[in-house]
Design an enzyme around this catalytic site. Structure first.
Site, PDB file in Angstrom:
ATOM      1  N   ASP A   1      40.489  44.894  49.248  1.00 10.79           N
ATOM      2  CA  ASP A   1      39.709  44.308  50.332  1.00 10.79           C
ATOM      3  C   ASP A   1      40.298  42.965  50.727  1.00 10.79           C
ATOM      4  O   ASP A   1      40.942  42.279  49.920  1.00 10.79           O
ATOM      5  CB  ASP A   1      38.244  44.163  49.944  1.00 10.79           C
ATOM      6  CG  ASP A   1      38.040  43.267  48.731  1.00 10.79           C
ATOM      7  OD1 ASP A   1      38.743  43.454  47.723  1.00 10.79           O
ATOM      8  OD2 ASP A   1      37.173  42.363  48.787  1.00 10.79           O
TER       9      ASP A   1
ATOM     10  N   GLU B   1      36.456  42.374  45.940  1.00 12.65           N
ATOM     11  CA  GLU B   1      36.765  41.088  45.317  1.00 12.65           C
ATOM     12  C   GLU B   1      36.297  39.913  46.165  1.00 12.65           C
ATOM     13  O   GLU B   1      35.885  38.883  45.638  1.00 12.65           O
ATOM     14  CB  GLU B   1      38.273  40.988  45.058  1.00 12.65           C
ATOM     15  CG  GLU B   1      38.679  39.852  44.131  1.00 12.65           C
ATOM     16  CD  GLU B   1      38.952  38.545  44.846  1.00 12.65           C
ATOM     17  OE1 GLU B   1      39.082  37.511  44.161  1.00 12.65           O
ATOM     18  OE2 GLU B   1      39.040  38.541  46.097  1.00 12.65           O
TER      19      GLU B   1
END
Length: 444
Positions: free
Chosen positions: A85, A150
């Protein structure tokens, strides 16, 4: 020392990174099989596809929380912990080139995720591919673990830890060389107390940033201005509002910033008789190390930092938002018990929100000694030392794991910024460092 990564692996890595950047993967609304949005799930699918092409065995969580790819045999696992991400691109007009079309521009790989963390993840992957191409046999499984959340709440890697085997040692290529051996504990909490009808505030900011502005549009503005002047706090005023000015930094660097919310609260405490404001105005003040509140709290990982980022007051309730970076050897439970006791006389109650445990791997461990030796050999930086951080990487979610690269100390920092890019020469140097380190750790 023989060069392990050839031009072939370098160019293959660049092409794979271009592919991966071309899949936008920032947090969006959940869908079936895509808990953080279809884009992130597409990036996970693409990463598994790239790994399979290289000859890795892959597993993709059917619910879309994580995936992993591994090579080698044995009971032990060496982990490489990455995330797919990214943060959003922000204003497209601020970008010189399409942030989601991975391209090489001026000898740099350009696009969102090139530095954080798609680029380093690809660099480490193709470093292992170089070892495979040389015919090396691994004495343990090398497992690339891909998280998907994250940048938000780490829910993807949490699902991995619930369901899958733990690693025996590893690295996270999501920081800066040489390496980070200690990361402070991260505690985010609220201080909650009674409300008041004297004033109303809604100063809402992110936990992890020191606020650089605080706007007040309530009563007694002339008295508030006089209090700000008395404390020599910078502000501007326009019509019926006052804007207190500060300096924004990341919460882990809170002592280096100037907290506008605290400065406004200190001035308000001079004007209004209200116990929760007394907590800031008479006890905490601007002490981002927490010394006034909790005493001198520090160890080899540094001093405690506290950031009060938000202050909301209405008729029903007062709420403050606090971010603590706790030194690695400090007893968290005792610290928070003391915090609760210290705020109680100000009619405030401590309320837990989130906690991420610290990272600490001894500097004399085989893992750190090996990684440092390789880094020094490959860069010539013989004075480099293991680092500590108040920030948080996925390394702290795993056993015996440290943040190792992928940015060199000289690499311009474009993380979370427009025009994110990674110079090819730095990418290729990181690949060689990873190849040499993993060879030394995972090949007999």
């Amino acid at each position: 020392m023989t060069q392990l990564v050839t031009e072939k692996e370098q160019q293959e890595a660049v092409s794979a990174l271009e592919e991966l950047i071309s899949v936008p993967s920032y947090n969006q609304a959940a869908e079936d099989g895509a808990p953080f949005g279809r884009g992130i799930r597409n990036a996970l699918d693409k990463m598994m596809e790239i790994c399979e092409r290289l000859g890795f065995k892959t597993y993709e969580d059917p619910d879309g929380y994580y995936g992993y790819a591994e090579v080698g045999e044995g009971d032990k696992i060496f982990g490489v912990i990455c995330h797919l991400d990214t943060v959003p691109a922000g204003d497209p007009k601020a970008w010189e080139h399409d942030p989601f079309k991975g391209t090489v521009v001026n000898d740099a790989v350009y696009g969102r995720g090139s530095q954080d963390d798609k680029g380093p993840g690809i660099a480490a992957l193709f470093a292992v591919k170089a070892l495979m191409d040389h015919g090396y046999k691994f004495n343990q499984r090398i497992r690339f673990i891909y998280g998907t959340d994250e940048e938000i709440l780490w829910r993807g890697i949490a699902q991995y830890n619930k369901k899958e085997s733990q690693i025996d040692s590893g690295i996270s290529p999501d920081a800066e060389f040489p390496l980070i051996y200690a990361e402070k504990g991260l505690q985010q909490s609220y201080l909650v107390g009674p409300g008041t009808d004297q004033l109303k505030l809604s100063l809402k900011n992110a936990f992890n940033a020191v606020p650089d502005k605080a706007v007040y549009d309530g009563p007694k503005q002339d008295e508030v201005k006089a209090a700000l002047d008395k404390h020599d706090f910078e502000y501007t005023s326009y019509e019926n509002s006052i804007t207190v000015l500060g300096k924004s930094v990341h919460a882990m660097l809170a002592p280096q910033g100037t907290n506008a919310v605290l400065r406004l609260a200190i001035a308000l405490d001079d004007v209004f008789d209200f116990k929760p404001l007394d907590f800031i105005g008479k006890l905490f003040k601007e002490d981002a190390t927490g010394t006034n509140l909790l005493g001198d709290v520090e160890d080899e990982s540094g001093h405690l930092t506290i950031n009060i980022s938000s202050l909301e007051i209405n008729e029903k309730e007062t709420q403050m938002q606090i971010d603590l970076r706790i030194p690695v050897t400090v007893d968290r439970d005792k610290l928070l018990e003391k915090l609760a006791q210290r705020v109680a006389p100000y009619d405030l109650k401590y309320v837990h929100f989130d906690y991420v445990a610290p990272l600490y791997v001894p500097k004399d461990s085989k893992l750190i000694q090996t990684l440092m030796d390789v880094y020094k050999e490959q860069t010539g930086d013989t004075t480099a030392t293991p680092q500590i951080s108040g920030g948080a990487t996925f390394a702290r979610t795993m056993n015996n794991c440290v943040a190792f690269g992928g940015m060199l100390p000289t690499t311009p920092d474009y993380m979370h910024q427009a025009n994110e890019q990674w110079p090819l020469k730095d990418m290729f140097k990181a690949m060689e460092i990873y190849a040499q380190a993993i060879k030394r750790l995972c090949v007999d």
